[in-house]
Design a protein around this motif. Structure first.
Motif, PDB file in Angstrom:
ATOM      1  N   ARG A  12       0.816  -1.213   0.000  1.00  0.00           N
ATOM      2  CA  ARG A  12       0.000   0.000   0.000  1.00  0.00           C
ATOM      3  C   ARG A  12       0.848   1.261   0.000  1.00  0.00           C
ATOM      4  O   ARG A  12       0.456   2.283  -0.548  1.00  0.00           O
ATOM      5  CB  ARG A  12      -0.963  -0.003   1.184  1.00  0.00           C
ATOM      6  N   LEU A  13       2.033   1.195   0.620  1.00  0.00           N
ATOM      7  CA  LEU A  13       2.904   2.371   0.711  1.00  0.00           C
ATOM      8  C   LEU A  13       3.862   2.507  -0.468  1.00  0.00           C
ATOM      9  O   LEU A  13       4.437   3.576  -0.673  1.00  0.00           O
ATOM     10  CB  LEU A  13       3.706   2.309   2.015  1.00  0.00           C
ATOM     11  N   ALA A  14       4.046   1.453  -1.242  1.00  0.00           N
ATOM     12  CA  ALA A  14       5.027   1.454  -2.338  1.00  0.00           C
ATOM     13  C   ALA A  14       4.515   2.247  -3.536  1.00  0.00           C
ATOM     14  O   ALA A  14       3.311   2.353  -3.770  1.00  0.00           O
ATOM     15  CB  ALA A  14       5.338   0.025  -2.767  1.00  0.00           C
ATOM     16  N   ARG A  15       5.433   2.793  -4.286  1.00  0.00           N
ATOM     17  CA  ARG A  15       5.098   3.462  -5.542  1.00  0.00           C
ATOM     18  C   ARG A  15       4.989   2.417  -6.636  1.00  0.00           C
ATOM     19  O   ARG A  15       5.511   1.300  -6.535  1.00  0.00           O
ATOM     20  CB  ARG A  15       6.145   4.518  -5.900  1.00  0.00           C
ATOM     21  N   ARG A  16       4.346   2.781  -7.700  1.00  0.00           N
ATOM     22  CA  ARG A  16       4.039   1.849  -8.777  1.00  0.00           C
ATOM     23  C   ARG A  16       5.265   1.122  -9.341  1.00  0.00           C
ATOM     24  O   ARG A  16       5.194  -0.090  -9.574  1.00  0.00           O
ATOM     25  CB  ARG A  16       3.287   2.568  -9.877  1.00  0.00           C
ATOM     26  N   PRO A  17       6.397   1.777  -9.594  1.00  0.00           N
ATOM     27  CA  PRO A  17       7.539   1.034 -10.138  1.00  0.00           C
ATOM     28  C   PRO A  17       8.013  -0.104  -9.223  1.00  0.00           C
ATOM     29  O   PRO A  17       8.417  -1.161  -9.698  1.00  0.00           O
ATOM     30  CB  PRO A  17       8.631   2.097 -10.302  1.00  0.00           C
ATOM     31  N   VAL A  18       7.925   0.100  -7.926  1.00  0.00           N
ATOM     32  CA  VAL A  18       8.317  -0.955  -6.980  1.00  0.00           C
ATOM     33  C   VAL A  18       7.323  -2.112  -7.062  1.00  0.00           C
ATOM     34  O   VAL A  18       7.717  -3.284  -7.074  1.00  0.00           O
ATOM     35  CB  VAL A  18       8.410  -0.400  -5.541  1.00  0.00           C
ATOM     36  N   LEU A  19       6.045  -1.793  -7.142  1.00  0.00           N
ATOM     37  CA  LEU A  19       5.029  -2.834  -7.261  1.00  0.00           C
ATOM     38  C   LEU A  19       5.230  -3.636  -8.544  1.00  0.00           C
ATOM     39  O   LEU A  19       5.188  -4.871  -8.532  1.00  0.00           O
ATOM     40  CB  LEU A  19       3.628  -2.220  -7.245  1.00  0.00           C
ATOM     41  N   GLN A  20       5.454  -2.925  -9.650  1.00  0.00           N
ATOM     42  CA  GLN A  20       5.659  -3.617 -10.922  1.00  0.00           C
ATOM     43  C   GLN A  20       6.892  -4.512 -10.871  1.00  0.00           C
ATOM     44  O   GLN A  20       6.863  -5.643 -11.347  1.00  0.00           O
ATOM     45  CB  GLN A  20       5.794  -2.611 -12.062  1.00  0.00           C
ATOM     46  N   ALA A  21       7.979  -4.006 -10.301  1.00  0.00           N
ATOM     47  CA  ALA A  21       9.208  -4.805 -10.208  1.00  0.00           C
ATOM     48  C   ALA A  21       8.970  -6.051  -9.358  1.00  0.00           C
ATOM     49  O   ALA A  21       9.437  -7.145  -9.709  1.00  0.00           O
ATOM     50  CB  ALA A  21      10.342  -3.971  -9.625  1.00  0.00           C
ATOM     51  N   GLU A  72      -2.455  -4.673  -5.181  1.00  0.00           N
ATOM     52  CA  GLU A  72      -2.363  -3.216  -5.123  1.00  0.00           C
ATOM     53  C   GLU A  72      -2.179  -2.625  -6.515  1.00  0.00           C
ATOM     54  O   GLU A  72      -2.804  -1.623  -6.864  1.00  0.00           O
ATOM     55  CB  GLU A  72      -1.209  -2.788  -4.210  1.00  0.00           C
ATOM     56  N   LEU A  73      -1.342  -3.236  -7.317  1.00  0.00           N
ATOM     57  CA  LEU A  73      -1.123  -2.767  -8.680  1.00  0.00           C
ATOM     58  C   LEU A  73      -2.419  -2.856  -9.487  1.00  0.00           C
ATOM     59  O   LEU A  73      -2.772  -1.929 -10.223  1.00  0.00           O
ATOM     60  CB  LEU A  73      -0.005  -3.583  -9.338  1.00  0.00           C
ATOM     61  N   ALA A 115       0.086  10.035  -5.958  1.00  0.00           N
ATOM     62  CA  ALA A 115       1.495   9.975  -5.530  1.00  0.00           C
ATOM     63  C   ALA A 115       2.354   9.293  -6.599  1.00  0.00           C
ATOM     64  O   ALA A 115       3.491   9.723  -6.846  1.00  0.00           O
ATOM     65  CB  ALA A 115       1.614   9.239  -4.197  1.00  0.00           C
ATOM     66  N   ASP A 116       1.823   8.260  -7.252  1.00  0.00           N
ATOM     67  CA  ASP A 116       2.551   7.600  -8.341  1.00  0.00           C
ATOM     68  C   ASP A 116       2.815   8.591  -9.469  1.00  0.00           C
ATOM     69  O   ASP A 116       3.916   8.662 -10.008  1.00  0.00           O
ATOM     70  CB  ASP A 116       1.764   6.411  -8.893  1.00  0.00           C
ATOM     71  N   TRP A 117       1.800   9.351  -9.834  1.00  0.00           N
ATOM     72  CA  TRP A 117       1.940  10.346 -10.907  1.00  0.00           C
ATOM     73  C   TRP A 117       2.962  11.399 -10.517  1.00  0.00           C
ATOM     74  O   TRP A 117       3.792  11.802 -11.331  1.00  0.00           O
ATOM     75  CB  TRP A 117       0.605  11.010 -11.177  1.00  0.00           C
TER      76      TRP A 117
END
Length: 152
Positions: A12-21, A72-73, A115-117
């Motif tokens: 929930r706290l991670a940004r999108r690139p971390v989730l995707q990775a 989350e993603l 926040a991702d944007w």
């Protein structure tokens, strides 16, 4: 937090690139072609077959070390639709994801997407600055297929 295992709170706290990775490197369904029929409904499949496929997909996801990141993603990119039941992501049916995204967790998801944007725009500005472009130049932002901003 490691990319091979991620907790729901960290997701929930991670940004999108971390989730995707995390999903790309650690998902049990990493071979999308192999699991396509399991995770995405074939429109010609009868409801009983799709129900069995959903159950198998949810079982596969339940043991996945990055299931929270995948869920989350899926919530952030808009996977799922309340009107159709056509996929499983992060161990959840598409309809359930849509209900969470649109009703139960709408404010939290909107905040995370914003926040991702913001992070993406900051990275783009830093890249432009590093390349010698003025960060005060107008930046046109368009959306890609996953509803994320991209510099145009």
């Amino acid at each position: 937090m490691t990319l091979s295992r991620i907790s729901p709170e960290a997701a929930r706290l991670a940004r999108r690139p971390v989730l995707q990775a995390a999903v790309i490197t650690g998902a049990r369904c990493g071979d999308r072609e192999r699991y396509r029929d399991l995770l995405d409904r074939n429109r010609s499949a009868p409801p009983a077959i799709w129900a069995a496929q959903q159950a198998a997909a949810q079982k596969l996801c339940a043991a996945c070390p990055v299931r929270p990141a995948c869920e989350e993603l899926a919530l952030r990119v808009g996977t799922g639709d309340r009107a159709s039941d056509d996929r499983v992501r992060g161990g959840r049916r598409g309809q359930d994801l849509a209900i969470d995204r649109e009703i139960r967790q709408a404010a939290r998801i909107a905040s995370a997407v914003t926040a991702d944007w913001q992070q993406l725009l900051e990275l783009a500005a830093a890249a432009r600055e590093a390349a010698g472009a003025s960060v005060t130049d107008d930046v046109t932002v368009a959306r890609n297929d996953n509803n994320m901003p991209v510099a145009a």
